[in-house]
Design a protein around this motif. Structure first.
Motif, PDB file in Angstrom:
ATOM      1  N   ASN A 412       9.229  -7.481  13.235  1.00 56.44           N
ATOM      2  CA  ASN A 412       8.771  -6.531  12.399  1.00 56.44           C
ATOM      3  C   ASN A 412       8.627  -7.405  11.094  1.00 56.44           C
ATOM      4  OD1 ASN A 412       8.516  -4.479  10.102  1.00 56.44           O
ATOM      5  ND2 ASN A 412       7.908  -3.239  11.993  1.00 56.44           N
ATOM      6  N   GLY A 413       7.452  -7.131  10.246  1.00 56.68           N
ATOM      7  CA  GLY A 413       7.699  -8.087   9.060  1.00 56.68           C
ATOM      8  C   GLY A 413       8.229  -7.151   7.891  1.00 56.68           C
ATOM      9  N   GLY A 414       8.508  -5.962   7.967  1.00 56.50           N
ATOM     10  CA  GLY A 414       8.752  -5.192   6.925  1.00 56.50           C
ATOM     11  C   GLY A 414       7.844  -3.935   6.583  1.00 56.50           C
ATOM     12  N   ILE A 415       7.595  -3.889   5.206  1.00 55.86           N
ATOM     13  CA  ILE A 415       6.813  -2.778   4.821  1.00 55.86           C
ATOM     14  C   ILE A 415       5.714  -3.372   3.838  1.00 55.86           C
ATOM     15  CG2 ILE A 415       6.572  -0.538   3.486  1.00 55.86           C
ATOM     16  CD1 ILE A 415       9.516  -0.177   4.470  1.00 55.86           C
ATOM     17  N   LEU A 416       4.547  -3.066   3.705  1.00 54.27           N
ATOM     18  CA  LEU A 416       3.491  -3.385   2.919  1.00 54.27           C
ATOM     19  C   LEU A 416       3.173  -2.135   2.426  1.00 54.27           C
ATOM     20  CD1 LEU A 416       1.107  -5.896   4.678  1.00 54.27           C
ATOM     21  CD2 LEU A 416       2.972  -6.283   3.019  1.00 54.27           C
ATOM     22  N   MET A 417       2.983  -1.771   0.994  1.00 49.97           N
ATOM     23  CA  MET A 417       2.576  -0.797   0.175  1.00 49.97           C
ATOM     24  C   MET A 417       1.391  -1.301  -0.495  1.00 49.97           C
ATOM     25  SD  MET A 417       6.061   1.294  -0.662  1.00 49.97           S
ATOM     26  CE  MET A 417       5.403   2.787  -0.694  1.00 49.97           C
ATOM     27  N   LEU A 418       0.282  -0.345  -0.393  1.00 49.85           N
ATOM     28  CA  LEU A 418      -0.956  -0.857  -1.102  1.00 49.85           C
ATOM     29  C   LEU A 418      -1.641   0.320  -1.708  1.00 49.85           C
ATOM     30  CD1 LEU A 418      -0.988  -2.226   2.136  1.00 49.85           C
ATOM     31  CD2 LEU A 418      -2.744  -3.597   0.895  1.00 49.85           C
ATOM     32  N   ASP A 419      -1.958   0.224  -2.970  1.00 54.48           N
ATOM     33  CA  ASP A 419      -2.348   1.253  -3.936  1.00 54.48           C
ATOM     34  C   ASP A 419      -3.710   1.120  -4.199  1.00 54.48           C
ATOM     35  OD1 ASP A 419      -2.890   3.515  -5.447  1.00 54.48           O
ATOM     36  OD2 ASP A 419      -1.359   2.970  -6.983  1.00 54.48           O
ATOM     37  N   GLU A 420      -4.717   1.804  -3.111  1.00 58.74           N
ATOM     38  CA  GLU A 420      -6.251   1.662  -3.481  1.00 58.74           C
ATOM     39  C   GLU A 420      -6.774   0.291  -3.294  1.00 58.74           C
ATOM     40  OE1 GLU A 420      -7.708   4.324  -6.633  1.00 58.74           O
ATOM     41  OE2 GLU A 420      -5.874   5.428  -6.600  1.00 58.74           O
ATOM     42  N   GLN A 445       4.902  -2.260   8.741  1.00 55.53           N
ATOM     43  CA  GLN A 445       4.762  -0.809   8.405  1.00 55.53           C
ATOM     44  C   GLN A 445       3.780  -0.516   7.121  1.00 55.53           C
ATOM     45  OE1 GLN A 445       7.884   1.848   7.241  1.00 55.53           O
ATOM     46  NE2 GLN A 445       6.928   3.562   8.393  1.00 55.53           N
ATOM     47  N   ILE A 446       2.608  -0.016   7.210  1.00 55.65           N
ATOM     48  CA  ILE A 446       1.874  -0.268   6.043  1.00 55.65           C
ATOM     49  C   ILE A 446       1.442   1.088   5.433  1.00 55.65           C
ATOM     50  CG2 ILE A 446      -0.327  -0.984   5.220  1.00 55.65           C
ATOM     51  CD1 ILE A 446      -0.416  -2.751   7.321  1.00 55.65           C
ATOM     52  N   PHE A 447       1.785   1.283   4.071  1.00 56.24           N
ATOM     53  CA  PHE A 447       1.327   2.583   3.595  1.00 56.24           C
ATOM     54  C   PHE A 447       0.179   2.265   2.457  1.00 56.24           C
ATOM     55  CE2 PHE A 447       6.079   4.223   3.309  1.00 56.24           C
ATOM     56  CZ  PHE A 447       6.050   4.465   4.814  1.00 56.24           C
ATOM     57  N   VAL A 448      -0.807   3.129   2.742  1.00 46.22           N
ATOM     58  CA  VAL A 448      -1.941   2.694   1.746  1.00 46.22           C
ATOM     59  C   VAL A 448      -2.731   3.874   1.261  1.00 46.22           C
ATOM     60  CG1 VAL A 448      -3.479   2.535   3.839  1.00 46.22           C
ATOM     61  CG2 VAL A 448      -4.265   1.633   1.667  1.00 46.22           C
ATOM     62  N   ILE A 449      -2.872   3.899   0.086  1.00 43.69           N
ATOM     63  CA  ILE A 449      -3.786   5.134  -0.511  1.00 43.69           C
ATOM     64  C   ILE A 449      -5.335   4.610  -0.435  1.00 43.69           C
ATOM     65  CG2 ILE A 449      -4.043   6.387  -2.824  1.00 43.69           C
ATOM     66  CD1 ILE A 449      -1.439   5.777  -3.612  1.00 43.69           C
ATOM     67  N   SER A 450      -6.079   5.529  -0.097  1.00 41.55           N
ATOM     68  CA  SER A 450      -7.336   5.422  -0.014  1.00 41.55           C
ATOM     69  C   SER A 450      -8.289   6.439  -0.378  1.00 41.55           C
ATOM     70  CB  SER A 450      -7.732   4.793   1.489  1.00 41.55           C
ATOM     71  OG  SER A 450      -9.220   4.648   1.746  1.00 41.55           O
TER      72      SER A 450
END
Length: 511
Positions: A412-420, A445-450
């Motif tokens: 696992n590469g960790g967490i990516l957090m992307l805002d829009e 694990q990717i958190f993204v606001i879309s």
């Protein structure tokens, strides 16, 4: 990954608890509902941001290096951010500074909202390139290790030679100083414990006359010794005790007289001068032992200075050999990299095409030798330096680099957090970003606001942030609810049949 997140009292949020899954996690909701606020609070719990929440808490599955932090690692580690009078951070209920927690989470957490150039650092790009070469059966990692070991040995010898050459410029001065220091101590030639003996002699000389005079007067006791012995015999008492005492006293006086007579030829001035010399050495060096050690050190230094030419010649010869070897290994590395660069560029540009970006230019140029070789990778987009491209272009280019890197990830590469990240993109562009993120979600694990239906439909887990009587709330959506939310994104609050139909199609296509 983050298994659980809890938020208490932050702006419109009162109490929120979510259980994110692995893969691509999407957050949607109307403007102003609190999506960015929620993202900020998650980052705050991990020391990557700060907010005014009463409590932000994340439960993560990262392994913590407890040797460095003094924190006992658990199967699930709990990170907390608490804001009362001041912000405080905790890991497994142990207080910790923001600096330390940020250093720890930076190994596992990436926030792709700003222009972070770490993905384009030379070391990272070379690692991607070398991993591709390694996969094609060229054992470049063994070659890299051999180069690295040789490089550090070369740097070590080079540093030693530079120091030697600096010393050589002032060698005569250093030799003169060392000789002078040796001669100063040798002239005095101090002996260990000599100072203590001199002090004793000084004391005895100062009281010699008085003691000898008193001994002379006391010797009269022996003139009447026989009378005492006769009296004791008359008393019919054993006189041996008296005889022993008198003999002991006589021996004591004789020893003292002999000791003082031995000092007859000692000149008090010579003793005082010697004490002064020894004292001067002690004042400078601390003790006689330290003065002698200092002299021995200077003798070694002097020998080194006198042999400097021999040492220098050996170092020059060794440096030349290592320089030749390290350059040869660097050239071999460079040949492998140059050959692979063309395919690397093609693969990168294939992803950029999917992301609706024009081709990138990838250049491998010579640079000063480092522990990674002599190669530096430079990337430009549309012949424009990365610093000058738009944030949207930069982030899509960064996603393409991450995809290339993820192909060689084992865990696992960790967490990516992307805002829009898909803001202001067309539907096709948004779908291309979504496909790249889905591929990355195998390793992150990717958190993204879309705000786009394409990326939203690609999510493996979907949370809706909405307002209920001015309170922000979070709801994990099921399939039916996802259709409604994607339809809302497409057509607005007045959801049309066409929007609902298109939402279903998107979800079905992306399952």
């Amino acid at each position: 990954m983050i298994e659980r997140f809890y938020l208490k009292e932050y702006l419109g949020f009162k109490n929120v608890e979510i259980a994110p899954k692995s893969g691509l996690v999407v957050f949607t909701g109307p403007s102003g509902s609190g999506k960015s606020i929620l993202m900020k609070s998650i980052l705050s719990s991990l020391g990557a941001d700060s907010c005014e929440a009463s409590l932000c808490e994340s439960s993560v599955t990262w392994d913590i290096n407890n040797d460095d932090l003094g924190i006992e690692n658990e199967d699930v580690n709990t990170f907390k951010y608490i804001k009362k009078e001041k912000a405080r951070y905790f890991i497994n209920n142990q207080s910790i500074s923001k600096k330390v927690i940020s250093q720890l989470t930076s190994k596992h957490l990436r926030h792709l909202s700003l222009k972070d150039f770490s993905d384009f650092e030379n070391e990272n790009l070379l690692l991607i390139l070398d991993s591709r070469i390694q996969k094609k059966s060229h054992d470049i990692f063994t070659l890299k290790q051999e180069y690295k070991d040789t490089f550090f040995e070369y740097k070590k010898i080079k540093t030693q030679l530079e120091i030697l050459e600096k010393e050589e410029k002032k060698i005569e001065e250093l030799k003169e100083f060392a000789s002078y220091e040796i001669s100063k101590i040798e002239e005095i030639n101090p002996q260990i414990s000599e100072d203590e003996e001199l002090i004793r002699i000084k004391k005895e000389l100062s009281k010699k006359e008085k003691i000898l005079e008193k001994i002379s007067l006391a010797n009269s006791i022996f003139e009447n010794e026989h009378l005492v012995s006769s009296a004791i015999d008359a008393l019919e008492v054993d006189s041996s005790f008296f005889d022993d005492s008198m003999n002991e006293l006589r021996a004591m006086f004789e020893s003292a007289e002999a000791r003082f007579n031995a000092l007859e030829d000692v000149n008090i001035e010579d003793v005082l001068n010697r004490i002064e010399e020894i004292s001067g050495l002690k004042k400078r060096h601390g003790s006689v032992e330290e003065a002698i050690a200092y002299k021995e050190q200077k003798i070694v230094e002097l020998e080194k200075y006198e042999n400097i030419e021999i040492t220098k010649d050996k170092l020059i010869e060794e440096e030349l050999l290592l320089n030749k070897k390290v350059k040869g290994l660097a050239s071999t590395l460079s040949k492998f990299r140059t050959k692979e660069l063309k395919v690397f560029t093609q693969d990168l540009n294939s992803y950029l095409k999917e992301l609706y970006l024009r081709d990138a230019q990838v250049i491998l140029q010579d640079t000063e030798l480092t522990e990674h070789g002599k190669d530096e990778i430079l990337i430009q987009l549309n012949n424009t330096k990365l610093q000058k491209i738009s944030t949207g272009e930069f982030n899509r280019l960064r996603l393409a680099i991450l995809v290339l890197k993820s192909k060689f990830m084992r865990g696992n590469g960790g967490i990516l957090m992307l805002d829009e990240i898909d803001a202001n993109l067309s539907g096709e562009e948004s779908m291309s970003v979504a496909k790249v993120l889905r591929q990355l979600s195998k390793h992150f694990q990717i958190f993204v606001i879309s705000h786009q239906p394409q990326l939203t439909s690609m999510g493996e887990q979907h949370f809706l942030i909405y307002k209920d009587e001015d309170e922000s709330k979070v709801l994990e959506l099921n399939d039916k609810q996802r259709v409604d939310e994607i339809a809302r994104i497409i057509s607005g609050e007045g959801i049309s049949k066409e929007a609902r139909s298109f939402a279903k199609e998107l979800l079905e296509a992306n399952k």
